[in-house]
Design a protein around this motif. Structure first.
Motif, PDB file in Angstrom:
ATOM      1  N   THR A  10      75.911  65.749  62.789  1.00  0.00           N
ATOM      2  CA  THR A  10      76.966  66.041  61.830  1.00  0.00           C
ATOM      3  C   THR A  10      78.258  66.530  62.485  1.00  0.00           C
ATOM      4  O   THR A  10      79.261  66.721  61.813  1.00  0.00           O
ATOM      5  CB  THR A  10      76.488  67.094  60.820  1.00  0.00           C
ATOM      6  OG1 THR A  10      75.084  67.107  60.850  1.00  0.00           O
ATOM      7  CG2 THR A  10      76.982  66.759  59.446  1.00  0.00           C
ATOM      8  N   GLY A  11      78.255  66.713  63.784  1.00  0.00           N
ATOM      9  CA  GLY A  11      79.464  67.240  64.401  1.00  0.00           C
ATOM     10  C   GLY A  11      79.529  68.730  64.138  1.00  0.00           C
ATOM     11  O   GLY A  11      78.626  69.305  63.561  1.00  0.00           O
ATOM     12  N   ARG A  12      80.615  69.338  64.574  1.00  0.00           N
ATOM     13  CA  ARG A  12      80.596  70.787  64.371  1.00  0.00           C
ATOM     14  C   ARG A  12      81.139  71.118  62.988  1.00  0.00           C
ATOM     15  O   ARG A  12      81.937  70.392  62.424  1.00  0.00           O
ATOM     16  CB  ARG A  12      81.390  71.476  65.464  1.00  0.00           C
ATOM     17  CG  ARG A  12      82.844  71.133  65.347  1.00  0.00           C
ATOM     18  CD  ARG A  12      83.633  71.806  66.413  1.00  0.00           C
ATOM     19  NE  ARG A  12      84.907  71.092  66.426  1.00  0.00           N
ATOM     20  CZ  ARG A  12      85.568  70.790  67.507  1.00  0.00           C
ATOM     21  NH1 ARG A  12      85.121  71.125  68.674  1.00  0.00           N
ATOM     22  NH2 ARG A  12      86.709  70.148  67.425  1.00  0.00           N
ATOM     23  N   ILE A  13      80.672  72.206  62.492  1.00  0.00           N
ATOM     24  CA  ILE A  13      81.048  72.598  61.135  1.00  0.00           C
ATOM     25  C   ILE A  13      82.382  73.346  61.190  1.00  0.00           C
ATOM     26  O   ILE A  13      82.542  74.321  61.925  1.00  0.00           O
ATOM     27  CB  ILE A  13      79.952  73.504  60.526  1.00  0.00           C
ATOM     28  CG1 ILE A  13      78.603  72.814  60.569  1.00  0.00           C
ATOM     29  CG2 ILE A  13      80.318  73.906  59.110  1.00  0.00           C
ATOM     30  CD1 ILE A  13      78.500  71.518  59.809  1.00  0.00           C
ATOM     31  N   ARG A  14      83.322  72.832  60.455  1.00  0.00           N
ATOM     32  CA  ARG A  14      84.619  73.494  60.392  1.00  0.00           C
ATOM     33  C   ARG A  14      84.559  74.606  59.360  1.00  0.00           C
ATOM     34  O   ARG A  14      83.774  74.570  58.416  1.00  0.00           O
ATOM     35  CB  ARG A  14      85.696  72.482  60.001  1.00  0.00           C
ATOM     36  CG  ARG A  14      85.907  71.423  61.030  1.00  0.00           C
ATOM     37  CD  ARG A  14      87.196  71.703  61.806  1.00  0.00           C
ATOM     38  NE  ARG A  14      87.248  70.925  63.034  1.00  0.00           N
ATOM     39  CZ  ARG A  14      87.646  69.667  63.084  1.00  0.00           C
ATOM     40  NH1 ARG A  14      88.017  69.048  62.003  1.00  0.00           N
ATOM     41  NH2 ARG A  14      87.683  69.040  64.233  1.00  0.00           N
ATOM     42  N   ASN A  23      87.737  66.078  49.825  1.00  0.00           N
ATOM     43  CA  ASN A  23      86.570  65.323  50.257  1.00  0.00           C
ATOM     44  C   ASN A  23      86.551  63.927  49.655  1.00  0.00           C
ATOM     45  O   ASN A  23      86.184  62.967  50.314  1.00  0.00           O
ATOM     46  CB  ASN A  23      85.287  66.054  49.867  1.00  0.00           C
ATOM     47  CG  ASN A  23      84.965  67.151  50.862  1.00  0.00           C
ATOM     48  OD1 ASN A  23      85.671  67.279  51.876  1.00  0.00           O
ATOM     49  ND2 ASN A  23      83.954  67.930  50.592  1.00  0.00           N
ATOM     50  N   TYR A  27      86.034  60.491  51.581  1.00  0.00           N
ATOM     51  CA  TYR A  27      84.956  59.552  51.248  1.00  0.00           C
ATOM     52  C   TYR A  27      85.524  58.182  50.904  1.00  0.00           C
ATOM     53  O   TYR A  27      84.931  57.156  51.220  1.00  0.00           O
ATOM     54  CB  TYR A  27      84.095  60.088  50.101  1.00  0.00           C
ATOM     55  CG  TYR A  27      83.025  61.046  50.571  1.00  0.00           C
ATOM     56  CD1 TYR A  27      82.027  60.604  51.430  1.00  0.00           C
ATOM     57  CD2 TYR A  27      83.021  62.366  50.159  1.00  0.00           C
ATOM     58  CE1 TYR A  27      81.052  61.474  51.877  1.00  0.00           C
ATOM     59  CE2 TYR A  27      82.051  63.248  50.611  1.00  0.00           C
ATOM     60  CZ  TYR A  27      81.060  62.798  51.463  1.00  0.00           C
ATOM     61  OH  TYR A  27      80.094  63.660  51.910  1.00  0.00           O
ATOM     62  N   LEU A  30      86.201  56.509  54.123  1.00  0.00           N
ATOM     63  CA  LEU A  30      84.935  56.142  54.767  1.00  0.00           C
ATOM     64  C   LEU A  30      84.344  54.890  54.117  1.00  0.00           C
ATOM     65  O   LEU A  30      83.866  53.989  54.807  1.00  0.00           O
ATOM     66  CB  LEU A  30      83.932  57.297  54.667  1.00  0.00           C
ATOM     67  CG  LEU A  30      84.201  58.495  55.573  1.00  0.00           C
ATOM     68  CD1 LEU A  30      83.354  59.686  55.149  1.00  0.00           C
ATOM     69  CD2 LEU A  30      83.917  58.150  57.025  1.00  0.00           C
TER      70      LEU A  30
ATOM     71  N   ASN B  93      84.980  62.555  62.193  1.00  0.00           N
ATOM     72  CA  ASN B  93      84.768  63.841  62.864  1.00  0.00           C
ATOM     73  C   ASN B  93      84.710  64.997  61.852  1.00  0.00           C
ATOM     74  O   ASN B  93      84.751  66.151  62.233  1.00  0.00           O
ATOM     75  CB  ASN B  93      85.885  64.093  63.879  1.00  0.00           C
ATOM     76  CG  ASN B  93      85.534  65.228  64.827  1.00  0.00           C
ATOM     77  OD1 ASN B  93      84.362  65.473  65.097  1.00  0.00           O
ATOM     78  ND2 ASN B  93      86.540  65.931  65.313  1.00  0.00           N
ATOM     79  N   ARG B  94      84.675  64.677  60.542  1.00  0.00           N
ATOM     80  CA  ARG B  94      84.616  65.743  59.542  1.00  0.00           C
ATOM     81  C   ARG B  94      83.164  66.024  59.189  1.00  0.00           C
ATOM     82  O   ARG B  94      82.352  65.121  59.115  1.00  0.00           O
ATOM     83  CB  ARG B  94      85.355  65.344  58.261  1.00  0.00           C
ATOM     84  CG  ARG B  94      86.586  64.589  58.522  1.00  0.00           C
ATOM     85  CD  ARG B  94      87.536  64.668  57.366  1.00  0.00           C
ATOM     86  NE  ARG B  94      88.766  65.215  57.875  1.00  0.00           N
ATOM     87  CZ  ARG B  94      89.296  66.359  57.494  1.00  0.00           C
ATOM     88  NH1 ARG B  94      88.712  67.065  56.563  1.00  0.00           N
ATOM     89  NH2 ARG B  94      90.403  66.778  58.026  1.00  0.00           N
ATOM     90  N   PRO B  95      82.856  67.284  58.944  1.00  0.00           N
ATOM     91  CA  PRO B  95      81.465  67.645  58.637  1.00  0.00           C
ATOM     92  C   PRO B  95      81.103  67.333  57.194  1.00  0.00           C
ATOM     93  O   PRO B  95      80.678  68.206  56.445  1.00  0.00           O
ATOM     94  CB  PRO B  95      81.445  69.147  58.898  1.00  0.00           C
ATOM     95  CG  PRO B  95      82.843  69.586  58.634  1.00  0.00           C
ATOM     96  CD  PRO B  95      83.754  68.447  58.978  1.00  0.00           C
ATOM     97  N   LEU B  96      81.289  66.101  56.781  1.00  0.00           N
ATOM     98  CA  LEU B  96      80.977  65.734  55.410  1.00  0.00           C
ATOM     99  C   LEU B  96      79.498  65.375  55.279  1.00  0.00           C
ATOM    100  O   LEU B  96      78.877  64.950  56.265  1.00  0.00           O
ATOM    101  CB  LEU B  96      81.820  64.531  54.980  1.00  0.00           C
ATOM    102  CG  LEU B  96      83.326  64.747  54.900  1.00  0.00           C
ATOM    103  CD1 LEU B  96      84.026  63.416  54.722  1.00  0.00           C
ATOM    104  CD2 LEU B  96      83.677  65.689  53.761  1.00  0.00           C
TER     105      LEU B  96
END
Lengths: 290, 292
Positions: A10-14, A23, A27, A30, B93-96
């Motif tokens: 998930t990558g790092r959590i911002r 969001n 989406y 995406l 790169n977003r934590p979605l």
């Protein structure tokens, strides 16, 4: 390597609090990108499922089959030894990977951990071969295959020229370098010989890099088109890409069958990708740090 | 064998298999192709030395120049790939929730292989009723279908689009790794300074990705120079009408394996070698500057 090992997570959590509208915008982007990457495959699948009364081409385009059928798949399956192509591809990829990774890791060990005269020369020679496009070696490679090794029109012709890979040697050399010298020294004091140290002390510690090299080599081998199509004449020896080219030539009249063949060729690699996603991605992007 | 001799030989024994394979399948072929480029050879009869004749023939060969030009035109995929891959990397790169699925979806074109992808593309771009024509028609952008696949002007652009499409997912992962090594503080600072989303990435992500950008530029331009599969698949092995899609490697293949002009094809190979070497030297310089 550690940074590329898990790009699918998930990558790092911002610390940004998720705002719904924001969001939604992301989406949307995406989804748009997914349509671009997936729609061609989806369209291929839909075409493969179309029955004789469904239009393959036309304005406006028809996406969904009105009378879905698996008949196209069975017809392709009955007319071409797709299963053989698959087994051939698997055989070539498995042997290429085994030989390539073994030879590469053998070569990488002294380059990473030993001092010997000529090391620099060998190192730069390997580096130089990275630049040479494999396509340049195909003409003499062809002559070698026919006149010297006489493996033209056998699967060995696809395996042996792919055993040497400077890229994998460098990748594994980087990995061996991170192994502490104490570990090697301790094994030497215990009386282990170098081959034993390489096999039972070093190799287990660099497993992720070995997997990376293996997957990279496997994907390259699996998708190779130009060299295999030069080497293989007998239909029973075709690999999947060569077989798919032949299939396209056979069924020019009916795109449904070509699509069915393409779908059958895509499925195995898709399954492999789903199960070993992590290694696929790390393997193909490993070059950054390697 | 004495112990010291054995231990002195050890490193070479480890290297031996790799060096043997390298000598047989890389070094020998290079020397051999260099020799063959000065001969006339058609596989059936022994090679006849002809001096510089093959190289002289290159100068007057219009298809060779066209292939050379096409190969250089092909380099245009590099900037397109870099821009789209960076954009995509920033987006994923977003934590979605479910972001891993999207990353995987973008990666599928990388692994499916040129033949299957080429078939999908021939279908999409079909001139008698393919979906692309359908969309353009219904959007009113064109009045009658474009015969993309046989129109000489479109052969190269479509192959280049296919290369880009197949490559972006791979380079996205490279940039993603690069993005994740940029310190978070920099973005926080930019937010405090009132940067918007675009400015933030323009001033922080892009400079921070510089090493990755150089790497991608090197890799993608070297592979653009030796493109073959896309042309071969999309044009059904013809190179397109009037050789419109012929590239260096394609022309090399055609001369060597279709027309049996092995000596002449070797001369094309040597030109390609010189171009890739020059390119690599420029690239290494760029890399050094990028890291320094």
């Amino acid at each position: 390597m550690s940074t590329v090992a898990e790009p699918m997570s998930t990558g790092r959590i911002r610390s940004v609090r998720p705002a719904w509208t924001r969001n939604l915008f992301w989406y949307g982007l995406l989804l748009l990108a997914s349509i671009v990457t997936v729609l061609p495959f989806l369209w291929l699948l839909m075409t493969a499922l179309k029955g004789p009364s469904d239009a393959v081409f036309g304005f406006p385009p028809q996406f969904l089959p009105r009378e879905p059928t698996l008949a196209n798949f069975t017809r392709v399956w009955n007319q071409l030894p797709i299963w053989r192509f698959f087994v051939n591809s698997l055989f070539v990829a498995a042997l290429t990977v085994t030989l390539n990774v073994t030879v590469s890791s053998l070569a990488a060990y002294p380059l990473a951990k030993m001092n010997f005269p000529g090391r620099e020369v060998i190192f730069y020679l390997l580096l130089a071969t990275l630049i040479v496009p494999a396509e340049l070696t195909f003409i003499p490679g062809y002559i070698l295959a026919v006149q010297v090794f006489q493996y033209y029109d056998t699967l060995w012709a696809l395996i042996f020229p792919s055993v040497f890979s400077a890229f994998n040697i460098f990748l594994l050399r980087q990995a061996y370098k991170t192994v502490p010298n104490d570990l090697i020294d301790a094994a030497r004091i215990d009386g282990a010989n170098e081959l034993r140290i390489w096999w039972s002390v070093l190799t287990p510690t660099i497993r992720p890099s070995l997997a990376t090299a293996a997957v990279f080599t496997a994907v390259t081998s699996w998708n190779a088109l130009l060299w295999p199509s030069l080497m293989l004449r007998t239909r029973e020896l075709y690999t999947l890409p060569v077989g798919l080219m032949a299939l396209r030539g056979m069924f020019t009249a009916d795109f449904r069958l070509i699509a069915a063949g393409a779908v059958m060729v895509i499925i195995p690699i898709l399954i492999a990708f789903i199960f070993a996603q992590r290694y696929f991605v790390a393997g193909l992007s490993g070059a950054v740090k390697g | 064998m004495s112990n010291t001799l054995r231990s002195r030989l050890t490193p070479y024994l480890f290297l031996l298999p790799a060096l043997l394979f390298m000598a047989t399948f890389t070094l020998y072929p290079l020397v051999s192709v260099g020799y063959l480029s000065f001969t006339e050879y058609n596989i059936l009869r022994p090679a006849q030395p002809v001096g510089l004749a093959n190289y002289q023939r290159l100068i007057g060969d219009g298809v060779f120049w066209l292939s050379l030009r096409n190969s250089f035109t092909y380099l245009l995929v590099t900037p397109v790939i870099i821009v789209s891959a960076i954009t995509l990397a920033i987006i994923v790169n977003r934590p979605l929730l479910g972001i891993g699925v999207f990353r995987a979806l973008y990666y599928i074109p990388v692994i499916t292989g040129a033949v299957a992808v080429g078939i999908a593309w021939q279908f999409l771009f079909d001139g008698s009723g393919g979906p692309i024509n359908g969309m353009l028609l219904s959007a009113g952008m064109i009045e009658k279908p474009i015969i993309f696949l046989t129109e000489p002007a479109w052969t190269l652009p479509i192959a280049m689009m296919m290369t880009t499409w197949m490559g972006v997912g791979y380079y996205m992962v490279v940039f993603l790794a690069g993005l994740q090594s940029i310190p978070e503080d920099l973005y926080d600072a930019a937010r405090i300074d009132g940067c918007n989303e675009f400015q933030k990435h323009w001033h922080i992500s892009v400079p921070g990705l510089r090493p990755s950008i150089v790497f991608v530029a090197v890799i993608s331009s070297l592979s653009a120079l030796k493109v073959f599969d896309e042309i071969y698949v999309l044009t059904n092995g013809t190179g397109g009408i009037l050789n419109s899609g012929s590239t260096m490697v394609f022309y090399l293949w055609k001369q060597a394996f279709r027309l049996q002009n092995v000596g002449y094809a070797s001369a094309i190979a040597m030109v390609l070698l010189v171009i890739t070497l020059t390119f690599s030297i420029i690239n290494v310089r760029m890399l050094e500057r990028g890291e320094g």
